[in-house]
Design a protein around this motif. Structure first.
Motif, PDB file in Angstrom:
ATOM      1  N   ARG A  54     -50.570  -4.187 -31.591  1.00  0.00           N
ATOM      2  CA  ARG A  54     -51.067  -3.137 -30.694  1.00  0.00           C
ATOM      3  C   ARG A  54     -51.314  -3.767 -29.338  1.00  0.00           C
ATOM      4  O   ARG A  54     -52.149  -4.663 -29.192  1.00  0.00           O
ATOM      5  CB  ARG A  54     -52.354  -2.517 -31.238  1.00  0.00           C
ATOM      6  N   LEU A  55     -50.595  -3.309 -28.331  1.00  0.00           N
ATOM      7  CA  LEU A  55     -50.716  -3.845 -26.988  1.00  0.00           C
ATOM      8  C   LEU A  55     -52.002  -3.357 -26.332  1.00  0.00           C
ATOM      9  O   LEU A  55     -52.601  -2.360 -26.764  1.00  0.00           O
ATOM     10  CB  LEU A  55     -49.507  -3.438 -26.154  1.00  0.00           C
ATOM     11  N   PRO A  56     -52.469  -4.030 -25.289  1.00  0.00           N
ATOM     12  CA  PRO A  56     -53.726  -3.619 -24.645  1.00  0.00           C
ATOM     13  C   PRO A  56     -53.731  -2.183 -24.149  1.00  0.00           C
ATOM     14  O   PRO A  56     -54.797  -1.568 -24.045  1.00  0.00           O
ATOM     15  CB  PRO A  56     -53.846  -4.611 -23.473  1.00  0.00           C
ATOM     16  N   ASP A  57     -52.538  -1.613 -23.832  1.00  0.00           N
ATOM     17  CA  ASP A  57     -52.511  -0.224 -23.374  1.00  0.00           C
ATOM     18  C   ASP A  57     -52.540   0.782 -24.521  1.00  0.00           C
ATOM     19  O   ASP A  57     -52.451   1.991 -24.302  1.00  0.00           O
ATOM     20  CB  ASP A  57     -51.285   0.028 -22.489  1.00  0.00           C
ATOM     21  N   GLY A  58     -52.647   0.296 -25.760  1.00  0.00           N
ATOM     22  CA  GLY A  58     -52.761   1.167 -26.917  1.00  0.00           C
ATOM     23  C   GLY A  58     -51.455   1.449 -27.620  1.00  0.00           C
ATOM     24  O   GLY A  58     -51.462   2.020 -28.722  1.00  0.00           O
ATOM     25  N   THR A  59     -50.332   1.082 -27.026  1.00  0.00           N
ATOM     26  CA  THR A  59     -49.055   1.296 -27.695  1.00  0.00           C
ATOM     27  C   THR A  59     -48.849   0.235 -28.770  1.00  0.00           C
ATOM     28  O   THR A  59     -49.413  -0.857 -28.709  1.00  0.00           O
ATOM     29  CB  THR A  59     -47.887   1.237 -26.696  1.00  0.00           C
ATOM     30  N   ARG A  60     -48.031   0.577 -29.775  1.00  0.00           N
ATOM     31  CA  ARG A  60     -47.770  -0.357 -30.868  1.00  0.00           C
ATOM     32  C   ARG A  60     -46.299  -0.722 -30.873  1.00  0.00           C
ATOM     33  O   ARG A  60     -45.443   0.074 -30.472  1.00  0.00           O
ATOM     34  CB  ARG A  60     -48.188   0.228 -32.212  1.00  0.00           C
ATOM     35  N   ARG A  61     -46.043  -1.941 -31.364  1.00  0.00           N
ATOM     36  CA  ARG A  61     -44.681  -2.439 -31.345  1.00  0.00           C
ATOM     37  C   ARG A  61     -44.487  -3.369 -32.546  1.00  0.00           C
ATOM     38  O   ARG A  61     -45.376  -4.181 -32.839  1.00  0.00           O
ATOM     39  CB  ARG A  61     -44.426  -3.198 -30.051  1.00  0.00           C
ATOM     40  N   PRO A  62     -43.361  -3.267 -33.235  1.00  0.00           N
ATOM     41  CA  PRO A  62     -43.110  -4.217 -34.321  1.00  0.00           C
ATOM     42  C   PRO A  62     -42.891  -5.622 -33.775  1.00  0.00           C
ATOM     43  O   PRO A  62     -42.236  -5.799 -32.741  1.00  0.00           O
ATOM     44  CB  PRO A  62     -41.842  -3.666 -34.982  1.00  0.00           C
ATOM     45  N   VAL A  63     -43.448  -6.595 -34.450  1.00  0.00           N
ATOM     46  CA  VAL A  63     -43.232  -7.989 -34.081  1.00  0.00           C
ATOM     47  C   VAL A  63     -41.890  -8.472 -34.617  1.00  0.00           C
ATOM     48  O   VAL A  63     -41.180  -9.243 -33.971  1.00  0.00           O
ATOM     49  CB  VAL A  63     -44.369  -8.875 -34.626  1.00  0.00           C
ATOM     50  N   LEU A  64     -41.538  -7.995 -35.805  1.00  0.00           N
ATOM     51  CA  LEU A  64     -40.302  -8.398 -36.476  1.00  0.00           C
ATOM     52  C   LEU A  64     -39.623  -7.160 -37.039  1.00  0.00           C
ATOM     53  O   LEU A  64     -40.271  -6.308 -37.641  1.00  0.00           O
ATOM     54  CB  LEU A  64     -40.610  -9.384 -37.612  1.00  0.00           C
ATOM     55  N   SER A  65     -38.337  -7.074 -36.876  1.00  0.00           N
ATOM     56  CA  SER A  65     -37.587  -5.950 -37.425  1.00  0.00           C
ATOM     57  C   SER A  65     -37.096  -6.296 -38.823  1.00  0.00           C
ATOM     58  O   SER A  65     -37.167  -7.453 -39.270  1.00  0.00           O
ATOM     59  CB  SER A  65     -36.409  -5.605 -36.516  1.00  0.00           C
ATOM     60  N   ALA A  66     -36.575  -5.298 -39.537  1.00  0.00           N
ATOM     61  CA  ALA A  66     -36.013  -5.532 -40.869  1.00  0.00           C
ATOM     62  C   ALA A  66     -34.846  -6.516 -40.751  1.00  0.00           C
ATOM     63  O   ALA A  66     -34.130  -6.530 -39.746  1.00  0.00           O
ATOM     64  CB  ALA A  66     -35.540  -4.213 -41.464  1.00  0.00           C
ATOM     65  N   PRO A  67     -34.653  -7.380 -41.748  1.00  0.00           N
ATOM     66  CA  PRO A  67     -35.297  -7.364 -43.067  1.00  0.00           C
ATOM     67  C   PRO A  67     -36.502  -8.287 -43.196  1.00  0.00           C
ATOM     68  O   PRO A  67     -36.930  -8.563 -44.311  1.00  0.00           O
ATOM     69  CB  PRO A  67     -34.161  -7.862 -43.975  1.00  0.00           C
ATOM     70  N   TRP A  68     -37.053  -8.814 -42.092  1.00  0.00           N
ATOM     71  CA  TRP A  68     -38.187  -9.722 -42.199  1.00  0.00           C
ATOM     72  C   TRP A  68     -39.326  -9.047 -42.955  1.00  0.00           C
ATOM     73  O   TRP A  68     -39.695  -7.899 -42.659  1.00  0.00           O
ATOM     74  CB  TRP A  68     -38.645 -10.173 -40.824  1.00  0.00           C
ATOM     75  N   ASN A  69     -39.890  -9.772 -43.917  1.00  0.00           N
ATOM     76  CA  ASN A  69     -40.899  -9.248 -44.833  1.00  0.00           C
ATOM     77  C   ASN A  69     -42.060 -10.226 -44.849  1.00  0.00           C
ATOM     78  O   ASN A  69     -41.982 -11.283 -45.488  1.00  0.00           O
ATOM     79  CB  ASN A  69     -40.277  -9.086 -46.229  1.00  0.00           C
TER      80      ASN A  69
END
Length: 675
Positions: A54-69
């Motif tokens: 969760r970025l400081p402006d409140g938006t969220r973003r995946p750190v790793l895309s599939a297939p990282w588990n």
């Protein structure tokens, strides 16, 4: 318009796809710079765990895309799988990937793919890592190494190890520095003192489980980053001078305070209490912890199923954020000097054992009877708590949610039995006058665990169709003190079965449930309780048994993983001393007594409760004329994570109840029962 219709036949907008899409919850929250990070489930992506920021402006973003588990297999139940920090190039995260269990380093703002830090091993189940602590000043990450030394599940050793961040160990095992010795079978990751000169960790040994007895180890950290003067500080492994096993002292978590003292939760008083201890005592060297919030008769800790769980964290101003409660949990701020404790206000009645602090703010994961788990931030300056991510959203009209309440029933011998009761509920339907509803008893896993009173869409799936649910926190459950937890010592398959039956009978006797339409279900240890109940009583019309233990002798004889390989020593008794008890209580050897239809659900990749136990049980039941079904799911382990699996399992369970309770439904596939 309200329609009158028999229980179990009610139409509901809560379908199995909705249940599957919202299965699981966020976990392992942390702070990286000014950002909040956590893992969350992805049922539609093969059940992987995604790492999200969760970025400081409140938006969220995946750190790793599939297939990282992002998920560790240490102890098979895993634990804290990632650690992050901010460097001059931006965020840096080190994480364990489920597919190969290697540690990887990743700079999400740099554009490059994650790079491996640890090697693969061809021995047994390889090398695994958990509970990492980043030491960028040393160019290392310190964490627990679980190393298999042979092909058997118990051919394993665990130590605290240092892994270079430069990737030099990716092909060379010798580049990994071992910091602790392997004198103990199990260890947690290190906690580093504020001055960087000391490390502390929790350790324990077979046959104890971490809720039976642990010891806190401390060591000095040399200028070269090695451990010296390793010694026990507090705790009790529960073995007397003769080597006999007995109940010890369970220390579930440790953290350093700013003044160099060590905070820990211990159940020596009969409840997990928060205490403080000086790691360098003066005088005669005798050390003793001081309780910071004594005599409350509630828990400030819990069972250490996952390495790296956090029920408390100190803040910069000297106060301590604590997850505490009795049967339910709250987030509070404790003044360790005065003992004053102020709880955060809000709709949350259950806080997960994962916390992070950032200045005067505390971040946790919480839910309530009408809210799913969400990321919650508490501003300790203002006292305001708010959901900041994974916010609860009503996926359908909340009028279809259960209306649960907690009750205490009377079990055999007058003992208390705690349970959460979810009666059938729908805004669209009512039952014919005089009809009593069917009820399903849910037995939780563990068995050292408990069922929290939170919104569960799977429960809503049944209650909105006219089927009641009773979640039973039978003797052996946590949250009610050590005495309640230890009712199950030597009595597994007895006390849990009796307590579930006591709740079911009480509901029937008082006219809440139809005595002819009672069922029981559970997974893992709850699957054991379900199978044991079906083979020892005629109370239930049917049962759903998921990834269960069915053969105690086989399970204790090498059919499970190392962590629980001697769990039955306390739950049942030492195998060498009471072998007949293992046979007498096993549903496998009571299969001739089962008379009710049942559904058996199993993941084919389960190494904790392996499919072989189900196969032997089915062979013992074969030809006895008992209607049953067996659904086995490739790619699933201990507990189901994939959306298609969850959908199939939920609909099959409803079909079983329809057939056993005598109602019909045209909105689900019919489960074929064979005798």
């Amino acid at each position: 318009m309200v329609t009158t219709a028999p229980y179990g036949t009610w139409a509901s907008p809560m379908d199995a796809r909705t249940v599957a899409a919202h299965d699981g919850r966020p976990a392992f929250v942390g702070v990286v710079g000014d950002e909040v990070w956590w893992t969350e489930p992805r049922p539609d992506e093969g059940g992987r765990r995604a790492l999200v920021r969760r970025l400081p402006d409140g938006t969220r973003r995946p750190v790793l895309s599939a297939p990282w588990n992002v998920r560790s297999r240490v102890l098979e139940y895993g634990g804290q799988p990632w650690a992050g920090t901010v460097t001059d190039r931006g965020p840096l995260v080190v994480f364990s990937d489920f597919a190969d269990q290697r540690l990887y380093a990743h700079e999400p703002d740099g554009g490059a793919a994650p790079r491996p830090l640890t090697p693969l091993s061809a021995v047994g189940d390889g090398l695994r890592w958990v509970d990492p602590v980043l030491r960028p000043e040393l160019g290392e990450v310190w964490c627990v190494l679980e190393e298999f030394t042979g092909d058997r599940p118990t051919d394993v050793r665990r130590v605290i190890a240092a892994v270079p961040l430069d990737g030099s160990a990716a092909e060379d095992r010798t580049a990994v520095r071992e910091l602790s010795d392997d004198r103990h079978r199990f260890v947690t990751g290190p906690r580093i003192s504020p001055d960087g000169r000391r490390a502390a960790w929790i350790a324990w040994d077979h046959p104890q489980m971490p809720w039976d007895g642990t010891v806190v180890m401390v060591a000095r950290i040399t200028d070269g980053g090695t451990f010296e003067d390793i010694r026990p500080l507090v705790g009790d492994l529960g073995t007397d001078a003769r080597g006999d096993r007995e109940s010890g002292e369970s220390v579930a978590q440790i953290e350093w305070a700013a003044d160099g003292s060590l905070l820990f939760v211990s159940d020596l008083s009969g409840w997990w209490e928060l205490q403080r201890i000086d790691p360098d005592p003066a005088g005669d060297g005798v050390v003793a912890g001081r309780a910071l919030c004594p005599a409350r008769e509630e828990e400030f800790g819990g069972p250490l199923w996952n390495v790296g769980q956090r029920w408390f964290l100190p803040l910069d101003n000297g106060t301590v954020a604590v997850v505490h409660g009795r049967g339910a949990t709250s987030l509070g701020i404790l003044d360790p000097v005065s003992g004053d404790l102020v709880d955060a206000a809000g709709p949350w009645t259950e806080w997960a054992p994962t916390l992070a602090v950032h200045g005067s703010r505390v971040v946790g994961i919480a839910a309530g009877p009408h809210r799913s788990y969400e990321i919650v931030e508490l501003d300790t300056c203002t006292g305001r708590a708010r959901a900041i991510a994974c916010r609860h959203v009503d996926v359908l009209d909340p009028a279809y949610y259960p209306r649960p309440h907690s009750r205490t029933f009377t079990g055999p011998g007058g003992r208390d039995v705690h349970a959460h009761i979810h009666p059938p509920h729908s805004p669209d339907h009512t039952a014919p006058e005089g009809e009593l509803p069917p009820f399903v008893v849910w037995a939780h896993g563990g068995p050292t665990g408990r069922a929290p009173l939170v919104l569960d869409l799977e429960i809503a799936y049944f209650t909105s169709r006219g089927i009641g649910v009773a979640e039973v926190n039978y003797g052996g459950s946590t949250g009610y003190g050590r005495a309640y937890r230890e009712r199950l010592r030597g009595q597994w398959g007895v006390v849990d079965v009796e307590d579930c039956a006591a709740v079911a009978r009480a509901l029937a006797d008082e006219g809440t449930a139809d005595p002819a339409r009672l069922a029981i279900r559970g997974g893992s240890a709850g699957g054991w309780t379900t199978a044991a109940s079906l083979t020892t009583t005629d109370l239930y019309a049917c049962g759903t048994i998921s990834y269960p233990i069915l053969d105690l002798t086989g399970w204790a004889g090498g059919e499970t993983h190392d962590f629980e390989s001697q769990y039955l020593e306390s739950l049942v008794g030492p195998l060498a001393e009471v072998p007949e008890r293992y046979r007498e209580r096993s549903p496998l050897h009571r299969a001739d007594r089962i008379a009710a239809p049942f559904l058996l659900l199993q993941g084919l990749d389960d190494v904790i409760c392996p499919p072989a136990q189900c196969e032997r049980f089915l062979a013992a039941v074969a030809g006895r004329g008992i209607p049953h079904a067996y659904l086995a799911f490739p790619g699933e382990g201990h507990g189901f994570r994939r959306a298609n699996t969850i959908i199939r399992a939920v609909e099959a369970e409803l079909s079983l109840y329809a057939q056993a309770f005598g109602f019909t439904r045209g909105d689900i596939p019919v489960l074929e029962l064979r005798g």
